[in-house]
Design an enzyme around this catalytic site. Structure first.
Site, PDB file in Angstrom:
ATOM      1  N   CYS A  97      -4.372   0.727  -1.175  1.00  0.00           N
ATOM      2  CA  CYS A  97      -5.656   0.403  -0.530  1.00  0.00           C
ATOM      3  C   CYS A  97      -5.489  -0.299   0.822  1.00  0.00           C
ATOM      4  O   CYS A  97      -6.163   0.026   1.803  1.00  0.00           O
ATOM      5  CB  CYS A  97      -6.505  -0.446  -1.470  1.00  0.00           C
ATOM      6  SG  CYS A  97      -5.573  -1.714  -2.343  1.00  0.00           S
ATOM      7  N   HIS A 100     -11.216  -5.598   1.148  1.00  0.00           N
ATOM      8  CA  HIS A 100     -10.000  -6.191   1.715  1.00  0.00           C
ATOM      9  C   HIS A 100     -10.204  -6.441   3.206  1.00  0.00           C
ATOM     10  O   HIS A 100     -10.796  -5.609   3.898  1.00  0.00           O
ATOM     11  CB  HIS A 100      -8.817  -5.231   1.590  1.00  0.00           C
ATOM     12  CG  HIS A 100      -8.249  -5.090   0.212  1.00  0.00           C
ATOM     13  ND1 HIS A 100      -8.654  -5.827  -0.861  1.00  0.00           N
ATOM     14  CD2 HIS A 100      -7.256  -4.278  -0.244  1.00  0.00           C
ATOM     15  CE1 HIS A 100      -7.945  -5.475  -1.930  1.00  0.00           C
ATOM     16  NE2 HIS A 100      -7.097  -4.529  -1.580  1.00  0.00           N
TER      17      HIS A 100
END
Ligand code: A2P
EC number: 1.2.1.11
Length: 341
Positions: A132, A246
Site C-alpha cells: 500500500c 496512509h
C-alpha cells in the site's frame, strides 16, 4: 464480456472494499464468488443489490465454480497455498499479498506507472498488487522521474491501522475506548506490538538483518521493480493512530535542478493524483479528507532550501482503496483490455 469474479478474503477489510470499487468503477461483473475461512460460511455479501453466500476457500472451489478473475486478499500464506488452484482452473489471480511480488516472472503493477508489465501475466497466471505505501508513492514518483530523472528517495510514512486489516482498526478503536475509560495503561495490544492510541510505533512488520523492517524493504524493492530502475530508496515506516489513510513525507533527489512550478503542473496532470497545495489558505491533504476516495493526494510541494535538485512533498491516500482494492480493480481493467485486444 462480463467476468466471473472470486474474492478470497471477502469478509475482510480489502475484500469488502473490492466489492464497492468493482461497482463504482463499473467493472463488467457477471457474478461474485465470495470466499473466506470455514468460520464465515453462511454469511453473505452484497453486490449491486444481490446477495451472495460466502463459501469456504478449498483446493477444489475454483474447479467447482469456474471464474475468470480471482482477487486474493487473505494473507500471504493463503495466497501461497491456494493461488495455484485458481490459476489451474483457468483464472487470472490478482494477488494483494506480498507473497509473489518479487518473483521475477510475476508482474508487479500500478496501472498508472507500468501497465505494460501486465502482458507477462501468462507466465504464471498471477499479477501482484504492490504494498500500500509503495502504490501511492510510485504514482507520485513516476511522472516526476520521467521529467527530471530521479536518483534517490527518502520517505517517512505515517501508516493507518487499516494496513493490519479489520483487526487493526478494531484494536485502535478499542484502545481509544480504554483511554476514555481511564484504562489505557491496562490495554493489551494483540495486533500491533504496542498500544497505538495516542502513540506512534516505528515498526511495521518484522526487523531484518540490516535493522530495517520488512515493510521498509518492500518500499525499496517494489519501487525499483515498478519503475524499472535501480533507484536509491530509504524508508522509515511508522504506524500512527489513524484509521484508513496512509501519509508520506517524501524527499526526492533528482539528476537535474527542479522547477517547482513545473513539478506542480506535472503532478496536476498525473493520472489518479490530485494536488491540494495552498499553504496560505491552510490547504493540504490529510487522512480524514482522503478516506473512501480512489485518488492519491499531494500537497506541501516545495523546493529544498539548500539544493535545487531536491524536492519535498506530502502524499496521502486511502490505504484500503488506493493501497489495495482500487489498484487491484484497475489492474483487472487493464488486464481485460489487453485480453480483448
Ligand atoms: P474470515 O473472516 O473467514 O477469517 P482482514 O485483512 O480484514 O483481516 O481480512 C482477512 C480476510 O482473509 C478475511 O476475509 C478472512 O476470512 C480471510 N482469511 C484469513 N485466513 C483465511 C484462510 N485460511 N482461508 C480463507 N480465508 C481466510
Amino acid at each position: 464480456k462480463k467476468q466471473k469474479i472470486a474474492i478470497v478474503g471477502a469478509t475482510g477489510a480489502v475484500g469488502e472494499e473490492l466489492l464497492n470499487v468493482l461497482d463504482e468503477l463499473d467493472f463488467p461483473v457477471e457474478s461474485i464468488l465470495p470466499l473466506a475461512s470455514a468460520k464465515s460460511v453462511g454469511s453473505e455479501v452484497e453486490f449491486k443489490g444481490k446477495a451472495y453466500k460466502v463459501k469456504e476457500l478449498t483446493e477444489n472451489v475454483f474447479k467447482e465454480n469456474p471464474i475468470d478473475i480471482a482477487f486474493f486478499s487473505a494473507g500471504g500464506s493463503v495466497s501461497e497455498k491456494y493461488a495455484k488452484f485458481a490459476v489451474e482452473s483457468g483464472a487470472v489471480v490478482i494477488d494483494n499479498t506480498s507473497h509473489f511480488r518479487m518473483e521475477k516472472d510475476v508482474p508487479l503493477v500500478v496501472p498508472e506507472c507500468n501497465p505494460e508489465d501486465i502482458k507477462d501475466w501468462k507466465k504464471t497466471g498471477i499479477i501482484a498488487n504492490p504494498n500500500c505505501s509503495t502504490i501511492q508513492m510510485v504514482q507520485v514518483l513516476k511522472p516526476l522521474n520521467d521529467a527530471f530523472n530521479l536518483k534517490r528517495v527518502d520517505v517517512s510514512t505515517y501508516q493507518a491501522a487499516s494496513g493490519a486489516g479489520k483487526e487493526g482498526m478494531q484494536e485502535l478503536v478499542e484502545a481509544m475506548q480504554s483511554f476514555f475509560a481511564f484504562k489505557l495503561d491496562e490495554f493489551e495490544p494483540q495486533t500491533f506490538p504496542y498500544t497505538l492510541a495516542l502513540n506512534l510505533i516505528p515498526q511495521i512488520d518484522v526487523f531484518m538483518d540490516n535493522d530495517y523492517t520488512k515493510e521498509e524493504l518492500k518500499m525499496v524493492n517494489e519501487t525499483q521493480k515498478i519503475l524499472h530502475k535501480n533507484l536509491e530508496v530509504s524508508a522509515t515506516c511508522v504506524r500512527v493512530p489513524v484509521l484508513r489513510s496512509h501519509s508520506e513525507a517524501i524527499t526526492m533527489h533528482f539528476e537535474k535542478e527542479i522547477d517547482v512550478k513545473k513539478a506542480k503542473e506535472i503532478l496536476k496532470k498525473a493520472p489518479s493524483v490530485i494536488v491540494i497545495d495552498d499553504p496560505k489558505n491552510k490547504k493540504y491533504p490529510m487522512p480524514l479528507m482522503t478516506s473512501d476516495t480512489n485518488e492519491t493526494y499531494v500537497g506541501r510541494i516545495r523546493a529544498d532550501v539548500y539544493d535545487k535538485k531536491i524536492l519535498h512533498l506530502w502524499c496521502v491516500a486511502d490505504q484500503i482503496r488506493v493501497g489495495a482494492a482500487t489498484n487491484a480493480v484497475r489492474i483487472a481493467q487493464k488486464w481485460l483490455e489487453l485480453k480483448n485486444k
